[in-house]
Motif scaffolding. Structure first.
Motif, PDB file in Angstrom:
ATOM      1  N   ARG A  97      15.121  25.938   9.053  1.00  0.00           N
ATOM      2  CA  ARG A  97      14.288  27.043   8.562  1.00  0.00           C
ATOM      3  C   ARG A  97      14.396  28.191   9.554  1.00  0.00           C
ATOM      4  O   ARG A  97      13.588  28.345  10.450  1.00  0.00           O
ATOM      5  N   ASP A 117       6.572  33.505  13.175  1.00  0.00           N
ATOM      6  CA  ASP A 117       7.509  33.961  12.149  1.00  0.00           C
ATOM      7  C   ASP A 117       6.661  34.329  10.941  1.00  0.00           C
ATOM      8  O   ASP A 117       6.220  33.462  10.190  1.00  0.00           O
ATOM      9  N   GLY A 119       6.882  35.780   7.988  1.00  0.00           N
ATOM     10  CA  GLY A 119       7.182  35.637   6.570  1.00  0.00           C
ATOM     11  C   GLY A 119       6.877  36.915   5.811  1.00  0.00           C
ATOM     12  O   GLY A 119       6.814  38.013   6.381  1.00  0.00           O
ATOM     13  N   SER A 124       2.011  34.278   2.388  1.00  0.00           N
ATOM     14  CA  SER A 124       1.490  32.998   2.875  1.00  0.00           C
ATOM     15  C   SER A 124       2.608  31.991   3.107  1.00  0.00           C
ATOM     16  O   SER A 124       2.495  30.811   2.745  1.00  0.00           O
ATOM     17  N   ASP A 125       3.685  32.460   3.709  1.00  0.00           N
ATOM     18  CA  ASP A 125       4.854  31.604   3.937  1.00  0.00           C
ATOM     19  C   ASP A 125       5.358  31.728   5.379  1.00  0.00           C
ATOM     20  O   ASP A 125       6.541  31.571   5.647  1.00  0.00           O
ATOM     21  N   GLY A 126       4.439  32.016   6.299  1.00  0.00           N
ATOM     22  CA  GLY A 126       4.815  32.150   7.703  1.00  0.00           C
ATOM     23  C   GLY A 126       4.680  30.837   8.458  1.00  0.00           C
ATOM     24  O   GLY A 126       4.055  29.880   7.987  1.00  0.00           O
ATOM     25  N   THR A 127       5.260  30.800   9.645  1.00  0.00           N
ATOM     26  CA  THR A 127       5.212  29.618  10.499  1.00  0.00           C
ATOM     27  C   THR A 127       5.082  30.059  11.957  1.00  0.00           C
ATOM     28  O   THR A 127       5.192  31.246  12.278  1.00  0.00           O
ATOM     29  N   GLN A 129       7.165  28.862  15.344  1.00  0.00           N
ATOM     30  CA  GLN A 129       8.284  28.043  15.777  1.00  0.00           C
ATOM     31  C   GLN A 129       8.207  27.806  17.280  1.00  0.00           C
ATOM     32  O   GLN A 129       7.676  28.628  18.036  1.00  0.00           O
ATOM     33  N   VAL A 139      10.029  24.001  13.742  1.00  0.00           N
ATOM     34  CA  VAL A 139       8.788  24.548  13.201  1.00  0.00           C
ATOM     35  C   VAL A 139       7.647  23.731  13.777  1.00  0.00           C
ATOM     36  O   VAL A 139       7.625  22.508  13.670  1.00  0.00           O
ATOM     37  N   THR A 141       4.252  24.234  13.146  1.00  0.00           N
ATOM     38  CA  THR A 141       3.063  24.175  12.307  1.00  0.00           C
ATOM     39  C   THR A 141       3.325  23.295  11.086  1.00  0.00           C
ATOM     40  O   THR A 141       4.409  23.345  10.499  1.00  0.00           O
ATOM     41  N   THR A 143       1.731  23.358   8.145  1.00  0.00           N
ATOM     42  CA  THR A 143       1.609  24.054   6.863  1.00  0.00           C
ATOM     43  C   THR A 143       1.971  25.524   7.050  1.00  0.00           C
ATOM     44  O   THR A 143       1.949  26.049   8.160  1.00  0.00           O
ATOM     45  N   ASP A 144       2.294  26.188   5.944  1.00  0.00           N
ATOM     46  CA  ASP A 144       2.608  27.608   5.999  1.00  0.00           C
ATOM     47  C   ASP A 144       1.334  28.418   6.245  1.00  0.00           C
ATOM     48  O   ASP A 144       0.229  27.987   5.915  1.00  0.00           O
TER      49      ASP A 144
END
Length: 287
Positions: A97, A117, A119, A124-127, A129, A139, A141, A143-144
């Motif tokens: 990812r 990161d 997103g 609601s698609d960040g992480t 790293q 990654v 985390t 969950t996103d």
């Protein structure tokens, strides 16, 4: 307000919409520009561009050798800039990812680099790293997240704090074995704001800078959220993104204003918390 706006001054002008700002252990302040510029700034207001990533410089931090680690949005990577201005690749993230919008980095004492990161905006698609000094990445985390942004480790290094800009709040993650992160825990909500940057002071107060409105808050351990500085005219503070404590006694707060062309500065009563400057080995491919 705790600090009147009249006490805030322009440190240096003529930068290219700086978002990232960080203090190095060499005493200089470093900032970035939206065309990839990397600036070195003294607290006397002298600034020079000594490198360019060729992309879009967001958040940054430094190691013990005064290398600058820059989150580059356009390159979708963290790049390392040497004191002489040489730019090399550091990481593009987890191979399963890859980084999409690397936004802000923070080192722990062992040389592990946490990177938000973000997103997509409202995606609601960040992480977050975890980039290890051996070159591996994962990654961290489970969950996103809703646009993770500024990061900060607490004074004991037990928690990683993160801004979730799309949810107007700050969360924290317990640090576990091998620097991995536990689930997100709610910390504080700032209604009707877009929080961006974080910095701890030596008393454990968490400073939170907001892209909107143009303000900086301080959240103290008893649960008190206070307005530290505000600029409704958007001139001295204009979309204040990242913040950093600087100076020999760490009582100079330096503020990046993405909406304009300068770094602002003011004096604070409580000094900043010391940061980690690990001795990361040199390496990476030249860009």
């Amino acid at each position: 307000m705790v600090i009147p706006l009249s006490s805030v001054a322009v440190l240096v002008d003529g930068l290219d919409h700086p978002e990232g700002v960080a203090r190095g252990s060499d005493g200089f302040v470093y900032a970035g520009g939206e065309a990839g510029q990397v600036y070195r700034v003294s607290l006397l207001g002298e600034a020079s561009q000594f490198a360019s990533t060729g992309g879009f410089s967001l958040g940054m931090c430094l190691d013990a050798h005064h290398n600058v680690y820059v989150c580059d949005q356009a390159r979708r990577a963290v790049v390392r800039v040497s004191p002489s201005g040489q730019v090399s690749a550091y990481s593009t993230g987890d191979e399963r990812r890859r980084l999409r919008v690397p936004n802000y980095p923070v080192f722990d004492g062992d040389g592990n680099l946490y990177v938000s990161d973000s997103g997509g905006w409202k995606g609601s698609d960040g992480t977050i790293q975890l980039l290890r000094p051996d070159g591996s990445a994962e990654v961290a985390t489970a969950t996103d997240l809703a646009f993770p942004n500024g990061l900060a480790l607490d004074p004991e290094g037990r928690y990683l704090y993160a801004v979730l800009s799309n949810e107007s709040r700050v969360v924290r993650f317990a640090r576990r074995e091998q620097a991995r992160l536990g689930p997100a825990e709610h910390f504080v909500t700032l209604p009707r704001t877009v929080p961006d940057g974080l910095a701890f002071d030596a008393q454990g107060g968490l400073l939170i800078s907001c892209y909107a409105p143009d303000a900086i808050y301080r959240f103290s351990s008893p649960g008190r959220l206070e307005l530290l500085i505000e600029d409704w005219e958007r001139t001295t503070l204009a979309s204040p993104t990242n913040i950093a404590f600087a100076g020999a006694d760490m009582t100079t707060l330096v503020i990046a204003s993405l909406g304009r062309w300068h770094l602002a500065t003011c004096q604070v009563d409580v000094p900043g918390m010391p940061l980690n400057y690990p001795a990361v080995q040199a390496g990476g491919a030249s860009l």
